[in-house]
Motif scaffolding. Structure first.
Motif: not given
Ligand SMILES: Cc1cc2nc3c(=O)[nH]c(=O)nc-3n(C[C@H](O)[C@H](O)[C@H](O)COP(=O)(O)O)c2cc1C
Length: 202
Positions: A11-16, A51-53, A78-84, A114-122, A169-171
């Protein structure tokens, strides 16, 4: 002997991490099961994380690949990165070649969250693309399906998670897991624990 369920996450930011804590409560909600939280190691340098905060890591211990073999069942988050899954988690799994060669994880139940930022984000592609990892290890994927009930059909409020597992969803990062998402995470832990005990025959 107590059934051991490991909850292993990055988890980078704590959501997962928040989901992991709730899943742990669900796993541990019945006696005779030991639930343990583990994080996988960070791969990014400190200056990039700053830098990523990203906040400092919590006190949850870091797991080494071989320690996975001690678990009777494992939930991976795990959080998503580009859908995976994030590369940090993939790097950890890439270090499990020794376990793979001897198939030490084969037959163990495994769940995903898992966690994603947006609703269609993975919310679905992130767990779906992670199943290949479980398959190569011979692990038994335990989806939650629709066992959570009515909460799976929520249409009024934004909600992470799916039949693949708990999700949030982390927004922009400021949104925290909602009550319903935390309930789903608790449910996943409880449901998974039952499956693990059944797989062990007790
Ligand atoms: C390089 C990068 C790629 C990401 N790709 C996606 C994405 O494809 N879809 C999405 O919804 N969020 C994406 N995110 C947002 C992360 O998924 C979000 O920060 C994470 O779910 C928060 O979880 P955490 O607090 O456990 O780290 C991306 C973030 C980074 C830094």
């Amino acid at each position: 002997m107590a059934t051991k369920v490991y909850i292993v996450y990055y988890s980078t930011y704590g959501h997962v991490e928040k989901l992991a804590e709730e899943i742990k409560k669900g796993v541990a909600s019945v006696e005779g099961v030991e639930a343990k939280l583990w994080q996988v190691p960070e791969t990014l340098p400190d200056d990039v994380l700053s830098k990523m905060g990203a906040p400092p890591k919590s006190d949850v211990p870091f797991i080494t690949p071989n320690e996975l073999a001690d678990a009777d069942g494992i939930l991976f988050g795990f959080p998503t990165r580009f859908g995976m899954m994030a590369a940090q988690f993939k790097a950890f799994l890439d270090a499990t070649g020794g376990l793979w060669r001897t198939q030490q994880l084969a037959g163990k139940p495994a769940g995903l969250f898992y966690s994603t930022a947006s609703q269609g984000g993975g919310q679905e592609t992130t767990p779906l693309t992670a199943i290949t990892q479980l398959v190569h290890h011979g692990m038994i994927f335990v989806p939650i399906g629709y066992t959570f009930g009515a909460g799976m059909f929520e249409m009024e409020k934004v909600k992470g998670g799916s039949p693949y597992g708990a999700g949030t969803l982390a927004g922009d990062g400021s949104r925290q897991p909602s009550e319903l998402e935390l309930e789903l995470a608790f449910h996943q832990g409880k449901y998974f624990r039952r499956l693990c005990k059944e797989a062990q025959g007790n």
